[in-house]
Design an enzyme around this catalytic site. Structure first.
Site, PDB file in Angstrom:
ATOM      1  N   ASN A  35       0.845  -1.165   0.273  1.00 42.36           N
ATOM      2  CA  ASN A  35       0.137  -0.092  -0.065  1.00 42.36           C
ATOM      3  C   ASN A  35       0.646   1.242  -0.163  1.00 42.36           C
ATOM      4  O   ASN A  35       2.006   1.334   0.594  1.00 42.36           O
ATOM      5  CB  ASN A  35      -0.948  -0.027   1.042  1.00 42.36           C
ATOM      6  CG  ASN A  35      -0.450  -0.101   2.687  1.00 42.36           C
ATOM      7  OD1 ASN A  35       0.554  -0.526   2.669  1.00 42.36           O
ATOM      8  ND2 ASN A  35      -1.034   0.455   3.586  1.00 42.36           N
ATOM      9  N   ILE A  36       0.383   2.238  -0.593  1.00 39.51           N
ATOM     10  CA  ILE A  36       1.035   3.627  -0.821  1.00 39.51           C
ATOM     11  C   ILE A  36       0.282   4.651  -0.472  1.00 39.51           C
ATOM     12  O   ILE A  36      -0.793   4.728  -1.332  1.00 39.51           O
ATOM     13  CB  ILE A  36       1.641   3.739  -2.242  1.00 39.51           C
ATOM     14  CG1 ILE A  36       2.399   2.535  -2.686  1.00 39.51           C
ATOM     15  CG2 ILE A  36       2.429   4.912  -2.398  1.00 39.51           C
ATOM     16  CD1 ILE A  36       2.809   2.573  -4.182  1.00 39.51           C
ATOM     17  N   GLU A  37       0.268   5.212   0.820  1.00 33.52           N
ATOM     18  CA  GLU A  37      -0.679   6.506   1.089  1.00 33.52           C
ATOM     19  C   GLU A  37      -0.054   7.689   0.618  1.00 33.52           C
ATOM     20  O   GLU A  37       1.013   7.919   0.144  1.00 33.52           O
ATOM     21  CB  GLU A  37      -0.742   6.309   2.461  1.00 33.52           C
ATOM     22  CG  GLU A  37      -1.212   4.900   3.123  1.00 33.52           C
ATOM     23  CD  GLU A  37      -1.603   4.896   4.704  1.00 33.52           C
ATOM     24  OE1 GLU A  37      -1.235   5.783   5.360  1.00 33.52           O
ATOM     25  OE2 GLU A  37      -2.154   3.793   4.929  1.00 33.52           O
ATOM     26  N   CYS A  76      -4.194   0.558  -2.382  1.00 33.69           N
ATOM     27  CA  CYS A  76      -3.933  -0.663  -1.646  1.00 33.69           C
ATOM     28  C   CYS A  76      -2.951  -1.594  -2.215  1.00 33.69           C
ATOM     29  O   CYS A  76      -2.545  -1.458  -3.499  1.00 33.69           O
ATOM     30  CB  CYS A  76      -5.216  -1.399  -1.665  1.00 33.69           C
ATOM     31  SG  CYS A  76      -6.824  -0.770  -0.754  1.00 33.69           S
ATOM     32  N   GLU A  82      -2.976  -4.703  -3.110  1.00 31.12           N
ATOM     33  CA  GLU A  82      -3.619  -5.514  -4.243  1.00 31.12           C
ATOM     34  C   GLU A  82      -3.470  -4.770  -5.446  1.00 31.12           C
ATOM     35  O   GLU A  82      -3.321  -5.264  -6.607  1.00 31.12           O
ATOM     36  CB  GLU A  82      -4.813  -5.923  -3.800  1.00 31.12           C
ATOM     37  CG  GLU A  82      -4.959  -6.814  -2.591  1.00 31.12           C
ATOM     38  CD  GLU A  82      -5.435  -5.962  -1.192  1.00 31.12           C
ATOM     39  OE1 GLU A  82      -4.702  -4.645  -1.290  1.00 31.12           O
ATOM     40  OE2 GLU A  82      -6.010  -6.229  -0.315  1.00 31.12           O
ATOM     41  N   CYS A  97     -10.723  -3.241  -4.210  1.00 30.65           N
ATOM     42  CA  CYS A  97      -9.781  -4.156  -4.972  1.00 30.65           C
ATOM     43  C   CYS A  97     -10.442  -5.435  -5.378  1.00 30.65           C
ATOM     44  O   CYS A  97      -9.901  -6.170  -6.333  1.00 30.65           O
ATOM     45  CB  CYS A  97      -8.612  -4.659  -3.873  1.00 30.65           C
ATOM     46  SG  CYS A  97      -7.379  -3.323  -3.539  1.00 30.65           S
TER      47      CYS A  97
HETATM   48  N1  THU Z   1      -5.311  -1.563   2.536  1.00 28.01           N
HETATM   49  C1  THU Z   1      -4.669  -2.213   1.564  1.00 28.01           C
HETATM   50  O1  THU Z   1      -3.707  -2.055   1.195  1.00 28.01           O
HETATM   51  N2  THU Z   1      -5.374  -3.480   1.230  1.00 28.01           N
HETATM   52  C2  THU Z   1      -6.445  -3.924   1.834  1.00 28.01           C
HETATM   53  O2  THU Z   1      -6.820  -5.112   1.650  1.00 28.01           O
HETATM   54  C3  THU Z   1      -7.149  -3.185   3.238  1.00 28.01           C
HETATM   55  C4  THU Z   1      -6.540  -1.680   3.191  1.00 28.01           C
HETATM   56  C5  THU Z   1      -4.702  -0.408   3.039  1.00 28.01           C
HETATM   57  C6  THU Z   1      -5.280   0.953   2.616  1.00 28.01           C
HETATM   58  C7  THU Z   1      -4.535   1.956   3.499  1.00 28.01           C
HETATM   59  O3  THU Z   1      -3.373   2.422   3.103  1.00 28.01           O
HETATM   60  C8  THU Z   1      -4.441   1.009   4.798  1.00 28.01           C
HETATM   61  O4  THU Z   1      -4.382  -0.375   4.334  1.00 28.01           O
HETATM   62  C9  THU Z   1      -5.533   1.349   5.769  1.00 28.01           C
HETATM   63  O5  THU Z   1      -6.779   1.228   5.460  1.00 28.01           O
END
Ligand code: THU
Length: 140
Positions: free
Chosen positions: A43-45, A54, A56, A100
């Site tokens: 994940n990259i915020e 996310c 995925e 996703c």
């Molecule tokens: N996130 C994912 O990368 N995949 C998931 O299936 C659920 C949520 C990430 C998004 C965000 O960066 C962090 O988790 C918290 O929601």
């Protein structure tokens, strides 16, 4: 074909690159093509929270952008950094979000599997279990 256990191991490794300074929740994913090729994601915020992506979708978009369209399974691991740094027992089962699941359904046939690490065990679901009655291209 790579085992589920090995996929989880690689997903834990991919998760190390997660950029999650806002949620502190780091996710790693490993996507496998029909030919056995592997694409990782994390994940990259973003400071503008809604622009975060996310793990995925990172894996899917990497793969599709490299010309892949046929996939067999994805492994996903996740957990709060502050807890998981104390040991892998602190991972939580990380079901893919609705967005996703929809992205997966665009490229994945019925047999596509989603592999998740719970605290001690590895679980496997069909995409059809997690996303029944999909909106797809057949109606367009
Ligand atoms: N996130 C994912 O990368 N995949 C998931 O299936 C659920 C949520 C990430 C998004 C965000 O960066 C962090 O988790 C918290 O929601």
């Amino acid at each position: 074909m790579i085992s589920n256990e090995e996929m989880i191991r690689l997903a834990i490794k991919a998760r190390e690159n997660a950029y999650a300074p806002y949620s502190g929740f780091k996710v790693g994913a490993v996507l496998v093509t029909e030919e056995g090729r592997i694409y990782t994601g994390c994940n990259i915020e973003n400071a503008s929270y809604g622009e975060s992506v996310c793990a995925e979708r990172t894996a899917f978009f990497k793969a599709v952008s490299e010309g892949e369209k046929n996939f067999v399974k994805i492994a996903i691991v996740g957990g709060k950094e502050e807890l998981t740094s104390k040991g892998s027992d602190n991972f939580v089962i990380c079901y893919p979000c609705g967005t996703c699941r929809q992205v997966m359904s665009e490229f994945c046939k019925n047999g596509f599997k989603i592999i998740l690490k719970d605290k001690e065990e590895i679980k496997e679901y069909g995409l059809n279990e997690l996303l029944p009655f999909t909106f797809d291209k057949s109606v367009l």
